[in-house]
Design a protein around this motif. Structure first.
Motif, PDB file in Angstrom:
ATOM      1  N   MET A 103       0.843  -1.187   0.000  1.00 10.64           N
ATOM      2  CA  MET A 103       0.000   0.000   0.000  1.00 10.64           C
ATOM      3  C   MET A 103       0.881   1.239   0.000  1.00 10.64           C
ATOM      4  N   GLU A 104       0.501   2.180  -0.841  1.00 14.95           N
ATOM      5  CA  GLU A 104       1.235   3.440  -0.895  1.00 14.95           C
ATOM      6  C   GLU A 104       0.651   4.433   0.111  1.00 14.95           C
ATOM      7  N   ILE A 105       1.529   5.123   0.801  1.00 15.90           N
ATOM      8  CA  ILE A 105       1.124   6.130   1.781  1.00 15.90           C
ATOM      9  C   ILE A 105       1.486   7.508   1.227  1.00 15.90           C
ATOM     10  N   ASP A 106       0.553   8.425   1.351  1.00 20.87           N
ATOM     11  CA  ASP A 106       0.734   9.815   0.925  1.00 20.87           C
ATOM     12  C   ASP A 106       1.067   9.969  -0.558  1.00 20.87           C
ATOM     13  N   ILE A 107       0.265   9.341  -1.401  1.00 20.15           N
ATOM     14  CA  ILE A 107       0.371   9.580  -2.840  1.00 20.15           C
ATOM     15  C   ILE A 107       0.072  11.068  -3.046  1.00 20.15           C
ATOM     16  N   PRO A 108       0.978  11.821  -3.655  1.00 17.71           N
ATOM     17  CA  PRO A 108       0.833  13.286  -3.690  1.00 17.71           C
ATOM     18  C   PRO A 108      -0.527  13.786  -4.160  1.00 17.71           C
ATOM     19  N   GLU A 109      -1.067  13.264  -5.257  1.00 10.31           N
ATOM     20  CA  GLU A 109      -2.342  13.792  -5.757  1.00 10.31           C
ATOM     21  C   GLU A 109      -3.510  13.407  -4.858  1.00 10.31           C
ATOM     22  N   VAL A 110      -3.428  12.265  -4.201  1.00  4.62           N
ATOM     23  CA  VAL A 110      -4.489  11.854  -3.271  1.00  4.62           C
ATOM     24  C   VAL A 110      -4.431  12.719  -2.023  1.00  4.62           C
ATOM     25  N   LYS A 111      -3.226  12.932  -1.520  1.00  7.26           N
ATOM     26  CA  LYS A 111      -3.070  13.783  -0.338  1.00  7.26           C
ATOM     27  C   LYS A 111      -3.593  15.192  -0.619  1.00  7.26           C
ATOM     28  N   ALA A 112      -3.316  15.711  -1.803  1.00 10.83           N
ATOM     29  CA  ALA A 112      -3.807  17.043  -2.176  1.00 10.83           C
ATOM     30  C   ALA A 112      -5.333  17.085  -2.197  1.00 10.83           C
ATOM     31  N   GLU A 113      -5.969  16.027  -2.660  1.00 10.70           N
ATOM     32  CA  GLU A 113      -7.431  15.963  -2.667  1.00 10.70           C
ATOM     33  C   GLU A 113      -7.995  16.017  -1.243  1.00 10.70           C
ATOM     34  N   VAL A 114      -7.401  15.257  -0.346  1.00 12.70           N
ATOM     35  CA  VAL A 114      -7.898  15.224   1.033  1.00 12.70           C
ATOM     36  C   VAL A 114      -7.606  16.553   1.729  1.00 12.70           C
ATOM     37  N   GLU A 115      -6.446  17.122   1.479  1.00 14.75           N
ATOM     38  CA  GLU A 115      -6.132  18.433   2.048  1.00 14.75           C
ATOM     39  C   GLU A 115      -7.156  19.470   1.593  1.00 14.75           C
ATOM     40  N   ALA A 116      -7.555  19.412   0.336  1.00 11.16           N
ATOM     41  CA  ALA A 116      -8.564  20.345  -0.178  1.00 11.16           C
ATOM     42  C   ALA A 116      -9.916  20.102   0.480  1.00 11.16           C
ATOM     43  N   ALA A 117     -10.297  18.844   0.652  1.00 12.13           N
ATOM     44  CA  ALA A 117     -11.566  18.534   1.323  1.00 12.13           C
ATOM     45  C   ALA A 117     -11.526  19.015   2.769  1.00 12.13           C
ATOM     46  N   PHE A 118     -10.419  18.785   3.452  1.00 15.40           N
ATOM     47  CA  PHE A 118     -10.259  19.220   4.838  1.00 15.40           C
ATOM     48  C   PHE A 118     -10.352  20.749   4.926  1.00 15.40           C
ATOM     49  N   ALA A 119      -9.698  21.445   4.017  1.00 17.29           N
ATOM     50  CA  ALA A 119      -9.759  22.915   3.995  1.00 17.29           C
ATOM     51  C   ALA A 119     -11.188  23.394   3.746  1.00 17.29           C
ATOM     52  N   GLY A 120     -11.917  22.716   2.868  1.00 15.34           N
ATOM     53  CA  GLY A 120     -13.312  23.074   2.628  1.00 15.34           C
ATOM     54  C   GLY A 120     -14.156  22.881   3.865  1.00 15.34           C
ATOM     55  N   TYR A 121     -13.918  21.801   4.587  1.00 14.08           N
ATOM     56  CA  TYR A 121     -14.626  21.552   5.848  1.00 14.08           C
ATOM     57  C   TYR A 121     -14.337  22.680   6.835  1.00 14.08           C
ATOM     58  N   GLU A 122     -13.078  23.056   6.969  1.00 13.23           N
ATOM     59  CA  GLU A 122     -12.706  24.124   7.905  1.00 13.23           C
ATOM     60  C   GLU A 122     -13.364  25.450   7.537  1.00 13.23           C
ATOM     61  N   ALA A 123     -13.411  25.763   6.251  1.00 17.42           N
ATOM     62  CA  ALA A 123     -14.060  27.001   5.807  1.00 17.42           C
ATOM     63  C   ALA A 123     -15.552  26.972   6.134  1.00 17.42           C
ATOM     64  N   ALA A 124     -16.187  25.839   5.899  1.00 20.43           N
ATOM     65  CA  ALA A 124     -17.611  25.706   6.212  1.00 20.43           C
ATOM     66  C   ALA A 124     -17.849  25.809   7.713  1.00 20.43           C
ATOM     67  N   LEU A 125     -16.943  25.241   8.506  1.00 24.17           N
ATOM     68  CA  LEU A 125     -17.075  25.310   9.957  1.00 24.17           C
ATOM     69  C   LEU A 125     -16.966  26.760  10.440  1.00 24.17           C
ATOM     70  N   ALA A 126     -15.966  27.473   9.939  1.00 25.74           N
ATOM     71  CA  ALA A 126     -15.763  28.869  10.340  1.00 25.74           C
ATOM     72  C   ALA A 126     -16.952  29.740   9.964  1.00 25.74           C
ATOM     73  N   ALA A 127     -17.607  29.417   8.844  1.00 31.82           N
ATOM     74  CA  ALA A 127     -18.764  30.187   8.379  1.00 31.82           C
ATOM     75  C   ALA A 127     -20.078  29.665   8.952  1.00 31.82           C
ATOM     76  N   ASN A 128     -20.010  28.577   9.708  1.00 31.35           N
ATOM     77  CA  ASN A 128     -21.196  27.885  10.209  1.00 31.35           C
ATOM     78  C   ASN A 128     -22.177  27.594   9.071  1.00 31.35           C
ATOM     79  N   ASP A 129     -21.614  27.134   7.959  1.00 33.11           N
ATOM     80  CA  ASP A 129     -22.412  26.762   6.792  1.00 33.11           C
ATOM     81  C   ASP A 129     -22.897  25.327   7.010  1.00 33.11           C
ATOM     82  N   VAL A 130     -24.051  25.200   7.637  1.00 35.31           N
ATOM     83  CA  VAL A 130     -24.573  23.896   8.048  1.00 35.31           C
ATOM     84  C   VAL A 130     -24.784  22.971   6.857  1.00 35.31           C
ATOM     85  N   GLU A 131     -25.277  23.492   5.767  1.00 35.79           N
ATOM     86  CA  GLU A 131     -25.516  22.660   4.577  1.00 35.79           C
ATOM     87  C   GLU A 131     -24.196  22.102   4.035  1.00 35.79           C
ATOM     88  N   ALA A 132     -23.184  22.964   3.953  1.00 33.99           N
ATOM     89  CA  ALA A 132     -21.881  22.498   3.464  1.00 33.99           C
ATOM     90  C   ALA A 132     -21.269  21.491   4.436  1.00 33.99           C
TER      91      ALA A 132
END
Length: 129
Positions: A1-30
């Motif tokens: 198993m490969e760990i931290d495949i660069p493009e996969v890690k970038a996808e998850v980092e982007a999803a995590f950042a989107g979650y954080e932005a939604a949390l800060a904005a209290n965007d319940v739907e997001a």
């Protein structure tokens, strides 16, 4: 198993950042969209244990947006293969009296994209490392 495949890690980092932005904005739907819509999705919070997407949705809708802004520290995102990841972070909120928050999320790639299937949020006294 490969760990931290660069493009996969970038996808998850982007999803995590989107979650954080939604949390800060209290965007319940997001926020709802970042969690897997499934009765097996779990979120353990600072004062609640939520089993299933319906309990998570009800919590989000009933939560006050006051004091939810936070600063992240020591965020670590690790991917395992192409479809599984863990995101861990510490955070501080001015409203928490100096306590150190901890959050860990299990992310899985589904046909609809990356979704959290399990999350844990807790806090420690400010004197803890």
């Amino acid at each position: 198993m490969e760990i931290d495949i660069p493009e996969v890690k970038a996808e998850v980092e982007a999803a995590f950042a989107g979650y954080e932005a939604a949390l800060a904005a209290n965007d319940v739907e997001a926020l709802d969209g970042f969690f897997r819509a499934d009765p097996r999705t779990i979120r353990y919070g600072g004062g609640e244990n939520l089993y299933g997407i319906e309990e998570i949705r009800a919590f989000r809708k009933g939560r006050s947006p006051a004091g939810i802004a936070r600063t992240l520290e020591r965020t670590v995102i690790t991917t395992f293969g192409r479809d599984f990841a863990v995101a861990s972070t510490m955070f501080r909120r001015e409203s928490d009296g100096g306590r150190i928050g901890r959050q860990q999320q299990t992310w899985v790639r589904f046909a609809e994209g990356w979704r959290v299937v399990a999350a844990h949020v807790s806090a420690l006294p400010a004197s803890m490392p």
